[in-house]
Design a protein around this motif. Structure first.
Motif, mmCIF file in Angstrom:
data_model
loop_
_atom_site.group_PDB
_atom_site.id
_atom_site.type_symbol
_atom_site.label_atom_id
_atom_site.label_comp_id
_atom_site.label_asym_id
_atom_site.label_seq_id
_atom_site.Cartn_x
_atom_site.Cartn_y
_atom_site.Cartn_z
ATOM 1 N N MET A 1 -2.069 -1.166 -3.977
ATOM 2 C CA MET A 1 -3.078 -0.112 -3.886
ATOM 3 C C MET A 1 -2.433 1.216 -3.486
ATOM 4 S SD MET A 1 -5.716 -1.624 -4.872
ATOM 5 C CE MET A 1 -6.870 -0.280 -4.598
ATOM 6 N N LEU B 1 -9.818 4.301 4.506
ATOM 7 C CA LEU B 1 -11.001 3.992 3.689
ATOM 8 C C LEU B 1 -12.263 3.989 4.536
ATOM 9 C CD1 LEU B 1 -10.159 1.390 0.948
ATOM 10 C CD2 LEU B 1 -9.899 3.863 1.019
ATOM 11 N N PHE C 1 -4.222 1.942 5.682
ATOM 12 C CA PHE C 1 -5.026 1.986 4.464
ATOM 13 C C PHE C 1 -6.501 1.720 4.791
ATOM 14 C CE2 PHE C 1 -6.781 -0.090 0.668
ATOM 15 C CZ PHE C 1 -6.420 0.821 -0.316
ATOM 16 N N LEU D 1 -12.874 9.292 -3.632
ATOM 17 C CA LEU D 1 -13.584 9.154 -2.365
ATOM 18 C C LEU D 1 -14.751 10.134 -2.330
ATOM 19 C CD1 LEU D 1 -10.647 8.805 0.214
ATOM 20 C CD2 LEU D 1 -11.870 7.029 -1.045
ATOM 21 N N LEU E 1 -3.095 5.340 -2.347
ATOM 22 C CA LEU E 1 -3.910 6.478 -1.937
ATOM 23 C C LEU E 1 -3.409 7.707 -2.688
ATOM 24 C CD1 LEU E 1 -3.772 5.885 1.937
ATOM 25 C CD2 LEU E 1 -5.714 5.391 0.439
ATOM 26 N N PHE F 1 0.852 -1.183 0.000
ATOM 27 C CA PHE F 1 0.000 0.000 0.000
ATOM 28 C C PHE F 1 0.888 1.232 0.000
ATOM 29 C CE2 PHE F 1 -2.189 -3.528 1.865
ATOM 30 C CZ PHE F 1 -3.408 -3.509 1.217
ATOM 31 N N LEU G 1 -8.394 6.759 -4.815
ATOM 32 C CA LEU G 1 -7.760 5.454 -4.787
ATOM 33 C C LEU G 1 -7.315 5.075 -6.192
ATOM 34 C CD1 LEU G 1 -7.624 3.824 -2.211
ATOM 35 C CD2 LEU G 1 -9.641 2.561 -2.966
#
Length: 158
Positions: free
Chosen positions: A51, A151, A147, A110, A53, A7, A67
């Motif tokens: 993943m 979220l 992470f 988001l 951010l 992440f 994301l």
DNA sequence: GCCAACGTTGGC
DNA sequence: GCCAACGTTGGC
């Protein structure tokens, strides 16, 4: 020496490249990174499927805006060879490139941005690399717990 | 716009 | 190899 991190957090100034730009383009090469440690993370540790951010820095309300997912591992950043680019580097050559960039693919914006203030307010996130004093790295590892927490905050409209 | 905290550069 | 000067980042 690969990290176990899967992440990441990528900083971008919303004025120059925002999550909305990424949504429009779907995929982009994360080029223009000119810091060795950030490069090393991209070149050595970021893997397809990791993943990401997307963090808007230097804005009125800095925070995590969306994301993405790593869609291609690092290749030489072509802007280092481009005389007309602000990222041109005269010390780089195609046989010995210096700078690398991964490709990331849009996943989601988001519904509620998780602001830096929100991140700072959670004891749970106090260890985040992003929140370390003086950390100016634009590519940072994020733990799974961090992470997940972020979220969750986003889904709670926080 | 300010400025602290960094990273890089270059003279020696 | 040291380190002062300079440039950049990024929150405030």
């Amino acid at each position: 020496m690969a990290l176990s991190a899967q992440f990441w957090l990528l900083k971008t100034e919303a004025m120059s490249y925002s999550i909305d730009d990424l949504r429009r383009e779907v995929k982009t090469r994360w080029d223009g990174v000119r810091n060795y440690q950030a490069r090393n993370y991209m070149r050595d540790d970021m893997r397809v499927g990791d993943m990401v951010l997307i963090y808007h820095s230097n804005s009125k309300t800095p925070g995590v805006a969306g994301l993405a997912v790593v869609s291609s591992s690092a290749v030489p950043d072509t802007s280092q060879f481009d005389l007309t680019s602000q990222y041109f580097d005269k010390k780089a050559s195609s046989t010995v490139p210096i700078w690398y960039s991964v490709e990331v693919k849009f996943v989601e914006k988001l519904s509620t941005e998780v602001s830096l203030k929100d991140l700072q307010s959670l004891q749970k996130l106090s260890g985040m690399a992003l929140l370390k004093k003086g950390s100016r790295l634009s590519v940072l590892p994020v733990t799974f717990q961090e992470f997940e927490t972020i979220l969750k905050m986003a889904s709670q409209g926080k």
